[in-house]
Motif scaffolding. Sequence first.
Motif, PDB file in Angstrom:
ATOM      1  N   ASP A 131     -13.865  -5.834 -64.184  1.00 10.13           N
ATOM      2  CA  ASP A 131     -13.141  -6.657 -65.098  1.00 10.13           C
ATOM      3  C   ASP A 131     -13.513  -6.905 -66.748  1.00 10.13           C
ATOM      4  O   ASP A 131     -12.657  -6.767 -67.472  1.00 10.13           O
ATOM      5  CB  ASP A 131     -13.363  -8.368 -64.733  1.00 10.13           C
TER       6      ASP A 131
ATOM      7  N   ARG B 284     -12.203  -3.621 -68.492  1.00 11.51           N
ATOM      8  CA  ARG B 284     -10.859  -2.962 -68.541  1.00 11.51           C
ATOM      9  C   ARG B 284     -10.273  -2.690 -70.269  1.00 11.51           C
ATOM     10  O   ARG B 284     -10.745  -3.258 -70.923  1.00 11.51           O
ATOM     11  CB  ARG B 284      -9.848  -4.099 -68.029  1.00 11.51           C
TER      12      ARG B 284
ATOM     13  N   THR C 164     -13.133   0.791 -67.539  1.00  9.12           N
ATOM     14  CA  THR C 164     -12.712   0.584 -66.003  1.00  9.12           C
ATOM     15  C   THR C 164     -11.512   1.636 -65.917  1.00  9.12           C
ATOM     16  O   THR C 164     -10.441   1.754 -66.587  1.00  9.12           O
ATOM     17  CB  THR C 164     -12.130  -0.572 -65.490  1.00  9.12           C
TER      18      THR C 164
ATOM     19  N   ALA D 148     -10.346   0.009 -60.970  1.00 14.02           N
ATOM     20  CA  ALA D 148      -9.529  -1.383 -61.127  1.00 14.02           C
ATOM     21  C   ALA D 148      -9.223  -2.116 -59.590  1.00 14.02           C
ATOM     22  O   ALA D 148      -9.044  -3.176 -59.423  1.00 14.02           O
ATOM     23  CB  ALA D 148      -8.229  -1.145 -61.942  1.00 14.02           C
TER      24      ALA D 148
ATOM     25  N   CYS E 249     -11.579  -4.944 -59.543  1.00 19.93           N
ATOM     26  CA  CYS E 249     -10.989  -6.153 -60.271  1.00 19.93           C
ATOM     27  C   CYS E 249     -10.964  -7.383 -59.347  1.00 19.93           C
ATOM     28  O   CYS E 249     -10.449  -7.292 -58.216  1.00 19.93           O
ATOM     29  CB  CYS E 249     -10.213  -5.950 -61.195  1.00 19.93           C
TER      30      CYS E 249
END
Length: 333
Positions: free
Chosen positions: A31, A34, A76, A81, A84
């Motif tokens: 997270d 990102r 990321t 992802a 996430c």
Amino acid sequence: MNEHNIAEIRNLAGLATPMALRVAVTLGLPDRLRGDGAAVERVATDLGVSPVALGLLLGHLAALGIVERAPTGYRTTDYGATLCSDADNGLTNFLHLDMAGGRAEMAFVELLHSITTGEAGYSRRYGRDFWADLARHPHLRESFDRQMTHRFRDQIPRLVAGYDWDRFSTIVDVGGGHGTLLAAILAANPRVRGHLVDLEPTATEAGRTFSAHQVEDRVQVTARSFFDPLPEGAQAYLLCDILHDWDDEHAHRILARCVAAVHPAGRVLVVEPVGGRHDNTEFDLAMLVIFGGRERRVDEFRTLASAHGLVLDTVIDLTDQRCLLEFRLAGTG
């Protein structure tokens, strides 16, 4: 000496990658990194961790394709992802070391103890069994309930469509969690009434589920352990993914409560993976090391139930993962 085999087994046995993924999720790295990503030093400062050690971790995550080097540091990848928190795929709960799933997985370090004794390794690692741990730490119970709801989500349509639930006027869902399965059964069968039994705060959340599915007028919720007396007189008592969480001693206690409560012409319904049919060897070991349970085979279910005067009528493959075993009281048709 086969070098390929050695390398393959070493790769299977290595703990660096599984633990790197768990630590990455626990720290929230997918997270945090990102978009444009961030520098190692900045992330380390934000998290209060060693920048040198974090750099080593991110280097391995980059080798795995979870993150990639960027002008700003690391970011990321599309692949990463998947880890996430908003990916809604259950992986966060499975890997996060402070959520029920991830914490439970760490009990595998006690697998030797479980194989030696036949007992759960969880209590050896944490000083209390899984269920006592949930009771002690509300955030673990919350994450466990979410995990169970997510695990059933995609299978519920087949669980509902694959069996004639409408034959019962009343169904008690024993340990029914947030009520997603019972709500779906009631929504698809307007003549059926339901009753869910589970501990707080899970029971309260189930009430919200029934309201959301607009079936609250046909269902009751009782906050109670299924080791205590169950609501009496229903035509069906449903145990979905319950018995495999317990050793034989506790499974007998649960079945005894169902038999004591069921209508004489009623049924006890067990829905879960069945050994030799829809079991998974890794999951089987997880049941052992976390709970001291297992995925029982049909003959084991038959033996377990016969001690309570239950006769196995039929076994139905509901999904590619779960079967339904229908039991009746001996002497009834």
